[in-house]
Design a protein around this motif. Structure first.
Motif, short mmCIF file in Angstrom:
data_model
loop_
_atom_site.label_atom_id
_atom_site.label_comp_id
_atom_site.label_asym_id
_atom_site.label_seq_id
_atom_site.Cartn_x
_atom_site.Cartn_y
_atom_site.Cartn_z
N ARG A 572 0.84 -1.21 0.00
CA ARG A 572 0.00 0.00 0.00
C ARG A 572 0.87 1.25 0.00
NH1 ARG A 572 -4.15 1.82 4.87
NH2 ARG A 572 -4.84 3.77 3.90
N SER A 573 1.93 1.24 0.78
CA SER A 573 2.83 2.39 0.81
C SER A 573 3.51 2.59 -0.54
CB SER A 573 3.89 2.19 1.91
OG SER A 573 4.82 3.25 1.92
N MET A 574 3.85 1.49 -1.22
CA MET A 574 4.48 1.59 -2.54
C MET A 574 3.55 2.24 -3.55
SD MET A 574 6.29 -2.16 -2.51
CE MET A 574 6.86 -2.12 -4.20
N VAL A 575 2.26 2.06 -3.38
CA VAL A 575 1.29 2.61 -4.32
C VAL A 575 1.01 4.08 -4.05
CG1 VAL A 575 -1.13 2.49 -5.07
CG2 VAL A 575 0.20 0.39 -4.78
N THR A 576 0.96 4.46 -2.79
CA THR A 576 0.49 5.81 -2.43
C THR A 576 1.60 6.80 -2.14
OG1 THR A 576 0.33 5.14 -0.10
CG2 THR A 576 -1.63 4.86 -1.47
N ARG A 577 2.83 6.35 -1.91
CA ARG A 577 3.91 7.25 -1.52
C ARG A 577 5.15 6.93 -2.34
NH1 ARG A 577 2.85 9.72 3.26
NH2 ARG A 577 5.06 10.06 3.67
N PRO A 578 6.15 7.83 -2.36
CA PRO A 578 7.41 7.49 -3.00
C PRO A 578 7.94 6.15 -2.48
CG PRO A 578 7.40 9.80 -2.42
CD PRO A 578 6.15 9.21 -1.83
N MET A 579 8.43 5.32 -3.37
CA MET A 579 8.70 3.93 -3.03
C MET A 579 9.80 3.77 -1.99
SD MET A 579 8.07 1.94 -6.62
CE MET A 579 7.95 0.38 -5.79
N VAL A 580 10.71 4.72 -1.93
CA VAL A 580 11.78 4.61 -0.95
C VAL A 580 11.23 4.65 0.47
CG1 VAL A 580 12.27 7.09 -0.84
CG2 VAL A 580 14.10 5.45 -0.39
N GLU A 581 10.08 5.27 0.66
CA GLU A 581 9.50 5.35 1.99
C GLU A 581 8.93 4.01 2.46
OE1 GLU A 581 6.88 8.62 2.56
OE2 GLU A 581 8.12 10.04 1.41
N ALA A 582 8.78 3.06 1.53
CA ALA A 582 8.26 1.74 1.91
C ALA A 582 9.35 0.80 2.41
CB ALA A 582 7.55 1.10 0.71
N ILE A 583 10.60 1.18 2.33
CA ILE A 583 11.70 0.27 2.67
C ILE A 583 11.62 -0.23 4.12
CG2 ILE A 583 14.20 0.06 2.87
CD1 ILE A 583 13.16 0.00 0.02
N PRO A 584 11.34 0.60 5.12
CA PRO A 584 11.23 0.05 6.49
C PRO A 584 10.18 -1.06 6.60
CG PRO A 584 11.41 2.44 6.58
CD PRO A 584 11.24 2.08 5.14
N ARG A 585 9.05 -0.93 5.92
CA ARG A 585 8.04 -1.99 5.96
C ARG A 585 8.51 -3.23 5.21
NH1 ARG A 585 2.30 1.37 5.20
NH2 ARG A 585 2.67 2.81 6.94
N VAL A 586 9.30 -3.02 4.18
CA VAL A 586 9.88 -4.16 3.46
C VAL A 586 10.84 -4.92 4.37
CG1 VAL A 586 11.39 -4.80 1.54
CG2 VAL A 586 9.62 -3.08 1.20
#
Length: 715
Positions: A572-586
């Motif tokens: 969901r974060s990858m879809v709605t925000r810049p993808m680098v911000e999803a790294i902690p959830r990854v």
């Protein structure tokens, strides 16, 4: 004595003044601000704002260049521009600086004449001299401006300017060099340690390597390589020495459990994560290097190889040492490279040869060739000191290669080159043949979770394809990937030496798009690819054990389900925000997933671990310690490693005759051969007792097995 011709004198003055005015106008049209002046202006600006933080990462929302904290790649280009620009302000020796000075000199000459003819001649000569000086000045200025433009164009072509991007808070906090390396070390251990001690030997390659190292310890022969009595001449000696050293260092010696033989692998995997950071730092700052190291640490293939007593994790570390030194030498472009870099490059390559033969030289060699073809510069290859390198390689590898050649009378080279290396090129060995592009398709699983982010950042990577970072990584990945695709034999770990190059590119692409969103369909596709693996593993962790007539591991299933939930939030974060911000959830998703799979689910999946249960049944069948074993119908290397080096793997007839002899002996017979074994034993007059039965699924081939454990009744 005649009076000077005032009309001519005034006319000459007018001409000189006009020339001076024209020169001044031309001078005003040409910007004379040099790089030094710009630097002075920047210094004055900085001095006027003393309260502004010197570290952009310390200020919320402040933009930080992608190549922050690392000016090394652009230093040569900047120096060239500065030198060329600085030449603009230097006067020409023996001539006039400007046409105005020439005109002023003309005035002095015109006013000093004693007669009209002499004055006019002197004035004509002065005007001609002024005109020549003015023309020379214009030509010099034009040439210098052209050189400056050419230097600037060359600098931009070699190192295009990178965009300023705003880093997310977590990357600003973690992206300092020292802290980033500590975090990468901790992350690597958190990813690689679960299951390291508890997962049994995984057939077939791991127990073959471990058993060969074990036999070195038993025989004190550290030159020859054997699995039981069979020569094992597929790989050089390096990994066997490292595994034997680990067994010696831990005090277990030949009785070492499997995890001891895995120690070099986990060390190699941890080093690979840290070395990816080091390689990336040749081109960029700590934030991007941290991202690259994270992708290598989280990759499925690296986690697998970290837990297997094989060559590939340590080979990856040696390749990264070579590539890191190579990158710095390529960027230096010096006729003579620093000795430390040269030694590092060649020593790491030599150790790579001792671990897995020609793979390390192939990776670096094709990288050098591709870089030279892309830039059409070849002289820098000489700075690698090829003769030195050849000497270093000979010193490192020749002693063992000579020794094994003498000990085996050349059989090692016939097997390693003729039957292993060259055979893999033409046809798939051991049912591992696959068509081209198989590695590309497999990458979405083996390199997970990186591929979705690589796809999302591909446009930015292509946009900056002339940058040194992209050029080097492309030279590293593309030609070697083509080779792996062309080779007939394909295994998932073959492309692992190219993973760090792709990880560095992915980090670059992410950072370049950290303030923008890729196209909607691309974001949804990347998010789906990311979430697919945790969701699939979650389903398999529950359905798989049921199909194998077992029950799911409760803690493993819980962790894996939580990882699937975290993956959904990450997607969901990858879809709605810049993808680098999803790294902690990854990272959270991956830690939960690997902890559940390696720490619990795999260990608790009893049906696939036949060898450990069968070895335990053998020990329980008789009271004597260390019984001799004869196995019929189950020939996995892991069973040999877990029992004895002299365990016999053969036919039912031989087992019946063998167990009739004196000694502490146990026979394990698969159900397909059991009736023949019992008939032969009765014919031999041997009374047997069934001790236990072990049922399960062979992880190699998926065959269901039912193995009986027999001993003599009189035992």
């Amino acid at each position: 004595m005649s009076e000077p011709d005032t009309n001519n004198t005034n006319k000459d003055k007018s001409i000189a003044e006009a020339a001076e005015g024209d020169a001044a106008m031309r001078k005003a049209d040409v910007p004379e601000k040099t790089v030094e002046a710009e630097a002075g202006d920047a210094a004055e600006t900085a001095a006027s704002e003393p309260s502004k933080s010197a570290d952009p990462a310390e200020e919320e929302g402040e933009k930080t260049p992608l190549n922050s904290e690392n000016e090394e790649p652009n230093s040569n280009a900047s120096a060239e521009v500065k030198a060329t620009s600085g030449a603009d302000s230097a006067p020409e020796a023996g001539g006039f600086e400007t046409a105005s000075e020439a005109a002023a000199s003309s005035d002095e000459t015109a006013g000093g004449g004693d007669d009209g003819a002499a004055g006019a001649g002197a004035q004509d000569e002065t005007r001609e001299h002024a005109t020549r000086a003015e023309d020379q000045t214009e030509e010099a200025t034009g040439a210098e401006e052209g050189e400056t433009r050419a230097a600037n164009e060359d600098a931009v072509s070699a190192h295009p300017p990178l965009p300023d991007t705003r880093q997310p808070r977590w990357l600003r906090v973690c992206g300092h060099s020292g802290l980033a390396q500590i975090l990468l070390l901790l992350l690597a251990l958190a990813v690689f340690v679960p299951g390291f001690w508890t997962v049994p030997p995984l057939d077939r390659d791991e127990p073959r390597f471990a058993q060969a190292s074990k036999q070195m310890l038993e025989s004190n022969d550290y030159v020859d390589i054997r699995f039981q009595a069979e020569p094992r001449y597929k790989k050089p000696i390096g990994i066997y020495w490292l595994q034997a050293a680990a067994a010696k260092a831990t005090g277990y010696d030949a009785d070492a459990p499997i995890w001891v033989y895995r120690v070099p692998s986990i060390i190699g995997a941890v080093l690979s994560v840290l070395l990816t950071f080091w390689v990336a730092r040749a081109f960029t700052g700590p934030p991007q290097a941290l991202l690259a190291g994270i992708f290598v640490a989280l990759a499925i293939v690296v986690g697998v190889e970290a837990r297997l007593a094989k060559t590939d994790a340590m080979l990856l570390a040696m390749i990264l040492v070579s590539q890191g030194a190579l990158a710095r030498m390529w960027l230096n472009e010096r006729p003579r490279q620093p000795l430390a870099l040269v030694l590092t490059f060649w020593i790491a390559m030599g150790l790579g040869v001792l671990i897995k033969g020609p793979v390390a030289p192939m990776i670096s060699g094709l990288t050098v060739l591709a870089l030279s073809l892309m830039t059409w510069r070849w002289r820098w290859i000489g700075s690698l000191r090829l003769l030195w390198g050849l000497g270093i390689l000979i010193v490192l590898v020749a002693p063992w290669f000579i020794s094994i050649g003498i000990a085996t009378k050349g059989a090692f080279f016939q097997e390693a080159l003729g039957k292993d290396l060259f055979a893999k090129l033409g046809q798939g060995q051991e049912s591992h043949g696959a068509p081209p592009l198989t590695h590309l398709a497999a990458m979405f699983g083996t390199f997970w979770p990186m591929p979705p982010f690589l796809i999302a950042g591909l446009a930015a990577i292509l946009r900056y394809r002339k940058s040194a970072l992209v050029k080097f990584c492309a030279a590293w990945v593309i030609p070697n990937w083509i080779v792996f695709e062309v080779v007939a034999t394909k295994l998932p770990h073959y492309t692992m030496p190219l993973l760090p190059g792709l990880a560095i590119l992915t980090a670059f692409g992410l950072a370049a798009t950290s303030e923008t969103l890729p196209r909607r369909w691309l974001r949804w596709g990347a998010a789906g690819l990311f979430a697919l693996v945790p969701l699939g593993v979650a389903a398999a962790s529950i359905i798989g054990p049921i199909l194998l007539h077992d029950s799911p591991s409760p803690p493993g299933a819980v962790l894996i389900v939580f990882s699937a939930i975290a993956a959904i939030y990450g997607a969901r974060s990858m879809v709605t925000r810049p993808m680098v911000e999803a790294i902690p959830r990854v990272v959270l998703t991956t830690l939960l997933l690997y902890g559940g799979v390696w720490g619990f689910a795999m260990v608790d999946l009893k049906p696939i671990w036949i060898s450990p249960r069968l070895a335990q049944a053998v020990d329980q069948a008789v009271e004597c310690p260390d019984p001799q074993v004869y196995s019929v119908g189950f020939n996995e290397p892991s069973f040999v490693f877990l029992t004895r080096t002299d365990t016999i793997l053969s036919s039912a007839d031989g087992a019946a005759s063998w167990i009739a002899e004196d000694g502490c002996r146990v026979a394990t017979v698969e159900s397909r051969y059991e009736s023949d074994f019992l008939d032969r034993a009765r014919a031999e007059g041997v009374a047997l007792t069934l001790s236990s039965r072990i049922e399960g699924v062979n992880i190699n081939g998926g065959d269901e097995l039912d193995i009986a454990v027999y001993k003599r009744t009189d035992m």
